[in-house]
Motif scaffolding. Structure first.
Motif, PDB file in Angstrom:
ATOM      1  N   ARG A  79       0.826  -1.218   0.000  1.00 63.24           N
ATOM      2  CA  ARG A  79       0.000   0.000   0.000  1.00 63.24           C
ATOM      3  C   ARG A  79       0.861   1.269   0.000  1.00 63.24           C
ATOM      4  O   ARG A  79       0.406   2.312  -0.432  1.00 63.24           O
ATOM      5  N   ASN A  80       2.086   1.147   0.508  1.00 63.29           N
ATOM      6  CA  ASN A  80       2.967   2.319   0.612  1.00 63.29           C
ATOM      7  C   ASN A  80       4.002   2.400  -0.508  1.00 63.29           C
ATOM      8  O   ASN A  80       4.962   3.152  -0.397  1.00 63.29           O
ATOM      9  N   ILE A  81       3.806   1.622  -1.546  1.00 61.70           N
ATOM     10  CA  ILE A  81       4.715   1.647  -2.690  1.00 61.70           C
ATOM     11  C   ILE A  81       3.944   2.166  -3.890  1.00 61.70           C
ATOM     12  O   ILE A  81       2.837   1.705  -4.172  1.00 61.70           O
ATOM     13  N   SER A  82       4.530   3.114  -4.593  1.00 60.24           N
ATOM     14  CA  SER A  82       3.833   3.710  -5.740  1.00 60.24           C
ATOM     15  C   SER A  82       3.695   2.700  -6.876  1.00 60.24           C
ATOM     16  O   SER A  82       4.526   1.797  -7.043  1.00 60.24           O
ATOM     17  N   ALA A  83       2.653   2.878  -7.663  1.00 64.64           N
ATOM     18  CA  ALA A  83       2.445   2.028  -8.840  1.00 64.64           C
ATOM     19  C   ALA A  83       3.611   2.181  -9.810  1.00 64.64           C
ATOM     20  O   ALA A  83       3.998   1.216 -10.482  1.00 64.64           O
ATOM     21  N   GLU A  84       4.200   3.364  -9.859  1.00 66.71           N
ATOM     22  CA  GLU A  84       5.351   3.599 -10.737  1.00 66.71           C
ATOM     23  C   GLU A  84       6.542   2.759 -10.311  1.00 66.71           C
ATOM     24  O   GLU A  84       7.267   2.229 -11.143  1.00 66.71           O
ATOM     25  N   ARG A  85       6.744   2.640  -9.017  1.00 67.26           N
ATOM     26  CA  ARG A  85       7.862   1.829  -8.509  1.00 67.26           C
ATOM     27  C   ARG A  85       7.660   0.360  -8.868  1.00 67.26           C
ATOM     28  O   ARG A  85       8.577  -0.321  -9.320  1.00 67.26           O
ATOM     29  N   VAL A  86       6.447  -0.135  -8.668  1.00 70.57           N
ATOM     30  CA  VAL A  86       6.156  -1.528  -9.000  1.00 70.57           C
ATOM     31  C   VAL A  86       6.320  -1.748 -10.500  1.00 70.57           C
ATOM     32  O   VAL A  86       6.882  -2.762 -10.929  1.00 70.57           O
ATOM     33  N   GLN A  87       5.881  -0.786 -11.310  1.00 65.75           N
ATOM     34  CA  GLN A  87       6.032  -0.886 -12.766  1.00 65.75           C
ATOM     35  C   GLN A  87       7.511  -0.924 -13.159  1.00 65.75           C
ATOM     36  O   GLN A  87       7.910  -1.694 -14.026  1.00 65.75           O
ATOM     37  N   GLU A  88       8.336  -0.113 -12.499  1.00 66.71           N
ATOM     38  CA  GLU A  88       9.779  -0.105 -12.775  1.00 66.71           C
ATOM     39  C   GLU A  88      10.395  -1.457 -12.439  1.00 66.71           C
ATOM     40  O   GLU A  88      11.207  -1.995 -13.195  1.00 66.71           O
ATOM     41  N   VAL A  89       9.990  -2.038 -11.315  1.00 61.20           N
ATOM     42  CA  VAL A  89      10.484  -3.361 -10.930  1.00 61.20           C
ATOM     43  C   VAL A  89      10.027  -4.397 -11.953  1.00 61.20           C
ATOM     44  O   VAL A  89      10.820  -5.214 -12.416  1.00 61.20           O
ATOM     45  N   TYR A  90       8.751  -4.333 -12.334  1.00 58.58           N
ATOM     46  CA  TYR A  90       8.212  -5.265 -13.327  1.00 58.58           C
ATOM     47  C   TYR A  90       9.020  -5.201 -14.620  1.00 58.58           C
ATOM     48  O   TYR A  90       9.421  -6.237 -15.160  1.00 58.58           O
ATOM     49  N   LEU A  91       9.245  -4.002 -15.125  1.00 54.29           N
ATOM     50  CA  LEU A  91       9.961  -3.854 -16.395  1.00 54.29           C
ATOM     51  C   LEU A  91      11.396  -4.362 -16.302  1.00 54.29           C
ATOM     52  O   LEU A  91      11.892  -5.006 -17.228  1.00 54.29           O
ATOM     53  N   SER A  92      12.062  -4.096 -15.185  1.00 55.87           N
ATOM     54  CA  SER A  92      13.444  -4.587 -15.055  1.00 55.87           C
ATOM     55  C   SER A  92      13.476  -6.106 -14.927  1.00 55.87           C
ATOM     56  O   SER A  92      14.376  -6.757 -15.457  1.00 55.87           O
ATOM     57  N   LEU A  93      12.487  -6.671 -14.245  1.00 54.87           N
ATOM     58  CA  LEU A  93      12.418  -8.129 -14.169  1.00 54.87           C
ATOM     59  C   LEU A  93      12.150  -8.713 -15.550  1.00 54.87           C
ATOM     60  O   LEU A  93      12.825  -9.656 -15.969  1.00 54.87           O
ATOM     61  N   TYR A  94      11.182  -8.156 -16.247  1.00 52.89           N
ATOM     62  CA  TYR A  94      10.784  -8.687 -17.549  1.00 52.89           C
ATOM     63  C   TYR A  94      11.910  -8.604 -18.579  1.00 52.89           C
ATOM     64  O   TYR A  94      12.152  -9.552 -19.319  1.00 52.89           O
ATOM     65  N   HIS A  95      12.581  -7.458 -18.640  1.00 49.69           N
ATOM     66  CA  HIS A  95      13.569  -7.231 -19.697  1.00 49.69           C
ATOM     67  C   HIS A  95      14.979  -7.690 -19.346  1.00 49.69           C
ATOM     68  O   HIS A  95      15.774  -7.948 -20.251  1.00 49.69           O
ATOM     69  N   ASP A  96      15.311  -7.773 -18.076  1.00 49.35           N
ATOM     70  CA  ASP A  96      16.697  -8.060 -17.696  1.00 49.35           C
ATOM     71  C   ASP A  96      16.821  -9.305 -16.824  1.00 49.35           C
ATOM     72  O   ASP A  96      17.419 -10.301 -17.222  1.00 49.35           O
ATOM     73  N   HIS A  97      16.278  -9.244 -15.637  1.00 47.03           N
ATOM     74  CA  HIS A  97      16.564 -10.259 -14.629  1.00 47.03           C
ATOM     75  C   HIS A  97      15.906 -11.608 -14.898  1.00 47.03           C
ATOM     76  O   HIS A  97      16.551 -12.650 -14.772  1.00 47.03           O
ATOM     77  N   LEU A  98      14.640 -11.603 -15.257  1.00 45.91           N
ATOM     78  CA  LEU A  98      13.941 -12.858 -15.508  1.00 45.91           C
ATOM     79  C   LEU A  98      14.555 -13.649 -16.661  1.00 45.91           C
ATOM     80  O   LEU A  98      14.791 -14.861 -16.508  1.00 45.91           O
ATOM     81  N   PRO A  99      14.863 -13.021 -17.808  1.00 43.36           N
ATOM     82  CA  PRO A  99      15.499 -13.797 -18.882  1.00 43.36           C
ATOM     83  C   PRO A  99      16.812 -14.458 -18.458  1.00 43.36           C
ATOM     84  O   PRO A  99      17.092 -15.593 -18.852  1.00 43.36           O
ATOM     85  N   ARG A 100      17.598 -13.785 -17.646  1.00 40.62           N
ATOM     86  CA  ARG A 100      18.862 -14.362 -17.176  1.00 40.62           C
ATOM     87  C   ARG A 100      18.613 -15.600 -16.311  1.00 40.62           C
ATOM     88  O   ARG A 100      19.304 -16.606 -16.418  1.00 40.62           O
ATOM     89  N   LEU A 101      17.625 -15.496 -15.424  1.00 43.23           N
ATOM     90  CA  LEU A 101      17.331 -16.608 -14.526  1.00 43.23           C
ATOM     91  C   LEU A 101      16.670 -17.769 -15.266  1.00 43.23           C
ATOM     92  O   LEU A 101      16.901 -18.931 -14.932  1.00 43.23           O
ATOM     93  N   VAL A 102      15.874 -17.460 -16.277  1.00 46.86           N
ATOM     94  CA  VAL A 102      15.271 -18.504 -17.106  1.00 46.86           C
ATOM     95  C   VAL A 102      16.350 -19.199 -17.926  1.00 46.86           C
ATOM     96  O   VAL A 102      16.411 -20.432 -17.984  1.00 46.86           O
TER      97      VAL A 102
END
Length: 121
Positions: A79-102
């Motif tokens: 509740r105390n985290i902005s939607a923009e912050r969550v979106q930034e985390v999502y995008l970095s996971l999707y484009h960078d971190h998740l592909p490496r771990l997969v």
């Protein structure tokens, strides 16, 4: 040597245990394998995503995983985290971190359903 925080002591102890383990004969890791493993774990966000997946031990939507990573990064409730912050985390996971771990075989990702799952190994 000055005494550090508990996390500093824990880090030193971890490194010493790791070095002792590497000196033993009960592993078959090459130097390249070890470097690859440390490179994967070097980024905190990747470590947090792995931690989230180990905690839940089931598939999660990537948005839910991103939310949980953001919670752990900030120490705040969702509740105390902005939607923009969550979106930034999502995008970095999707484009960078998740592909490496997969690619490393640590996680599975179903892009069509946007689901992340722990690898079944």
């Amino acid at each position: 040597m000055s005494s550090g925080s508990n996390s500093d002591i824990d880090a030193v102890e971890f490194v010493q245990r790791l070095l002792n383990w590497l000196d033993g004969d009960d592993h078959d890791l090459s130097g390249d394998s070890l470097d690859d493993a440390f490179a994967l774990l070097a980024d905190r966000r990747r470590r947090l995503l792995l931690e989230v997946m180990r905690t839940y031990e089931e598939e999660l939507t990537l948005p839910d995983a991103a939310e949980e990573v953001a919670v752990r990064e900030t120490g705040n409730s969702v509740r105390n985290i902005s939607a923009e912050r969550v979106q930034e985390v999502y995008l970095s996971l999707y484009h960078d971190h998740l592909p490496r771990l997969v690619d490393a075989g640590l996680l599975e990702y179903d892009q069509e359903r946007d689901l992340v799952a722990p690898d079944a190994v």
